[in-house]
Design an enzyme around this catalytic site. Structure first.
Site, PDB file in Angstrom:
ATOM      1  N   ASP A 180      -1.197 -11.740   7.694  1.00  0.00           N
ATOM      2  CA  ASP A 180      -1.201 -10.286   7.853  1.00  0.00           C
ATOM      3  C   ASP A 180      -1.676  -9.940   9.266  1.00  0.00           C
ATOM      4  O   ASP A 180      -2.642 -10.508   9.775  1.00  0.00           O
ATOM      5  CB  ASP A 180      -2.117  -9.650   6.806  1.00  0.00           C
ATOM      6  N   ILE A 181      -1.005  -8.992   9.872  1.00  0.00           N
ATOM      7  CA  ILE A 181      -1.314  -8.616  11.259  1.00  0.00           C
ATOM      8  C   ILE A 181      -2.654  -7.876  11.366  1.00  0.00           C
ATOM      9  O   ILE A 181      -3.273  -7.850  12.432  1.00  0.00           O
ATOM     10  CB  ILE A 181      -0.160  -7.752  11.833  1.00  0.00           C
ATOM     11  N   ASN A 185       0.602  -4.061  -4.034  1.00  0.00           N
ATOM     12  CA  ASN A 185       0.539  -2.600  -4.011  1.00  0.00           C
ATOM     13  C   ASN A 185       1.947  -2.096  -4.302  1.00  0.00           C
ATOM     14  O   ASN A 185       2.908  -2.522  -3.654  1.00  0.00           O
ATOM     15  CB  ASN A 185       0.060  -2.103  -2.647  1.00  0.00           C
ATOM     16  N   GLY A 225      -0.836   2.762  -2.201  1.00  0.00           N
ATOM     17  CA  GLY A 225      -0.997   2.483  -0.770  1.00  0.00           C
ATOM     18  C   GLY A 225       0.024   1.517  -0.225  1.00  0.00           C
ATOM     19  O   GLY A 225      -0.211   0.887   0.815  1.00  0.00           O
ATOM     20  N   GLN A 226       1.174   1.387  -0.908  1.00  0.00           N
ATOM     21  CA  GLN A 226       2.211   0.513  -0.347  1.00  0.00           C
ATOM     22  C   GLN A 226       2.776   1.154   0.917  1.00  0.00           C
ATOM     23  O   GLN A 226       3.261   2.288   0.882  1.00  0.00           O
ATOM     24  CB  GLN A 226       3.338   0.273  -1.370  1.00  0.00           C
ATOM     25  N   HIS A 284       5.711  -7.644  -1.324  1.00  0.00           N
ATOM     26  CA  HIS A 284       4.817  -8.629  -0.724  1.00  0.00           C
ATOM     27  C   HIS A 284       3.586  -8.783  -1.594  1.00  0.00           C
ATOM     28  O   HIS A 284       3.058  -7.807  -2.121  1.00  0.00           O
ATOM     29  CB  HIS A 284       4.428  -8.239   0.709  1.00  0.00           C
ATOM     30  N   LEU A 285       3.158 -10.024  -1.710  1.00  0.00           N
ATOM     31  CA  LEU A 285       1.954 -10.361  -2.465  1.00  0.00           C
ATOM     32  C   LEU A 285       0.865 -10.678  -1.447  1.00  0.00           C
ATOM     33  O   LEU A 285       1.009 -11.603  -0.639  1.00  0.00           O
ATOM     34  CB  LEU A 285       2.242 -11.575  -3.360  1.00  0.00           C
TER      35      LEU A 285
HETATM   36  P1  AMP Z   1       0.915  -2.632   1.858  1.00  0.00           P
HETATM   37  O1  AMP Z   1      -0.063  -1.547   2.180  1.00  0.00           O
HETATM   38  O2  AMP Z   1       0.615  -3.330   0.543  1.00  0.00           O
HETATM   39  O3  AMP Z   1       2.348  -2.188   1.962  1.00  0.00           O
HETATM   40  O4  AMP Z   1       0.664  -3.770   2.937  1.00  0.00           O
HETATM   41  C1  AMP Z   1       1.418  -3.899   4.102  1.00  0.00           C
HETATM   42  C2  AMP Z   1       0.723  -4.955   4.922  1.00  0.00           C
HETATM   43  O5  AMP Z   1       1.619  -5.389   5.921  1.00  0.00           O
HETATM   44  C3  AMP Z   1      -0.546  -4.472   5.623  1.00  0.00           C
HETATM   45  O6  AMP Z   1      -1.651  -5.274   5.212  1.00  0.00           O
HETATM   46  C4  AMP Z   1      -0.217  -4.635   7.094  1.00  0.00           C
HETATM   47  O7  AMP Z   1      -1.320  -5.045   7.861  1.00  0.00           O
HETATM   48  C5  AMP Z   1       0.867  -5.695   7.066  1.00  0.00           C
HETATM   49  N1  AMP Z   1       1.789  -5.691   8.190  1.00  0.00           N
HETATM   50  C6  AMP Z   1       2.461  -4.622   8.710  1.00  0.00           C
HETATM   51  N2  AMP Z   1       3.234  -5.002   9.738  1.00  0.00           N
HETATM   52  C7  AMP Z   1       3.071  -6.343   9.869  1.00  0.00           C
HETATM   53  C8  AMP Z   1       3.594  -7.334  10.755  1.00  0.00           C
HETATM   54  N3  AMP Z   1       4.479  -7.010  11.724  1.00  0.00           N
HETATM   55  N4  AMP Z   1       3.179  -8.616  10.601  1.00  0.00           N
HETATM   56  C9  AMP Z   1       2.303  -8.942   9.636  1.00  0.00           C
HETATM   57  N5  AMP Z   1       1.777  -8.058   8.761  1.00  0.00           N
HETATM   58  C10 AMP Z   1       2.144  -6.786   8.876  1.00  0.00           C
END
Ligand code: AMP
Ligand code: ZN
Length: 114
Positions: free
Chosen positions: A30-31, A87, A93-94, A100-101
Site C-alpha cells: 500500500d502506498i 472495504n 470508506g472504499q 482489494h483485500l
Molecule cells: P480503500 O479505502 O479500501 O479503497 O483502500 C484503497 C487503498 O489503496 C488505500 O489504502 C490507499 O493507500 C491505496 N492506494 C491508492 N493508490 C495506490 C497506489 N498507486 N499504490 C498502492 N496503493 C495505493
C-alpha cells in the site's frame, strides 16, 4: 478498465512494489501504509467491489484470501496475528473501486474500527 489505478498497477503502467503474483492475483505494498505491514491483494479481473461478486467468483476470492494469509505467514505475522479487510462501498470508506483485500499487521489494533 482504462482508468482503474489497480488495473494499471497490474499492467505495470504505474509503478508499485509488487510482492506476490500468480495467474489470477497480484499483491503490492500500500502506498500509504497504516501499519508496519500493509499489502493489498487484488484479482487481475476487474471487479468493482465484493458486493458485485457472483457465485462464479467464489473460487477467485477464496484464492485471494488464501494467498493473503500465506503471505502473512511468509512475513512472520503468524504468531502475533494481523487483520484482513475488504472495504465495500462508500460508507465503508472504499476509495478504489477494484476489489482489494488489505493485509495489515505489525502493530496492535483496536476494535471497533473507525
Ligand atoms: P480503500 O479505502 O479500501 O479503497 O483502500 C484503497 C487503498 O489503496 C488505500 O489504502 C490507499 O493507500 C491505496 N492506494 C491508492 N493508490 C495506490 C497506489 N498507486 N499504490 C498502492 N496503493 C495505493
Ligand atoms: Zn481495475
Amino acid at each position: 478498465m482504462k482508468e482503474c489505478i489497480f488495473c494499471k498497477i497490474i499492467q505495470r503502467e504505474i509503478p508499485s512494489t509488487i510482492v506476490f503474483e500468480n495467474e489470477n492475483l497480484v499483491g503490492f505494498n500500500d502506498i500509504n501504509p497504516v501499519a508496519p505491514q500493509h499489502v493489498l491483494f487484488v484479482p487481475k479481473k476487474h471487479l468493482e467491489k465484493i458486493h458485485d461478486m457472483s457465485k462464479d467468483d467464489s473460487l477467485l476470492i477464496g484464492e485471494l484470501v488464501y494467498h493473503a494469509k500465506e503471505y502473512a505467514r511468509k512475513i512472520n505475522l503468524t504468531e502475533n496475528g494481523y487483520r484482513l479487510v475488504f472495504n465495500t462501498g462508500r460508507d465503508a470508506g472504499q476509495d478504489v473501486f477494484h476489489i482489494h483485500l488489505h493485509l495489515i499487521g505489525g502493530r496492535i489494533m483496536t476494535w471497533p474500527p473507525g
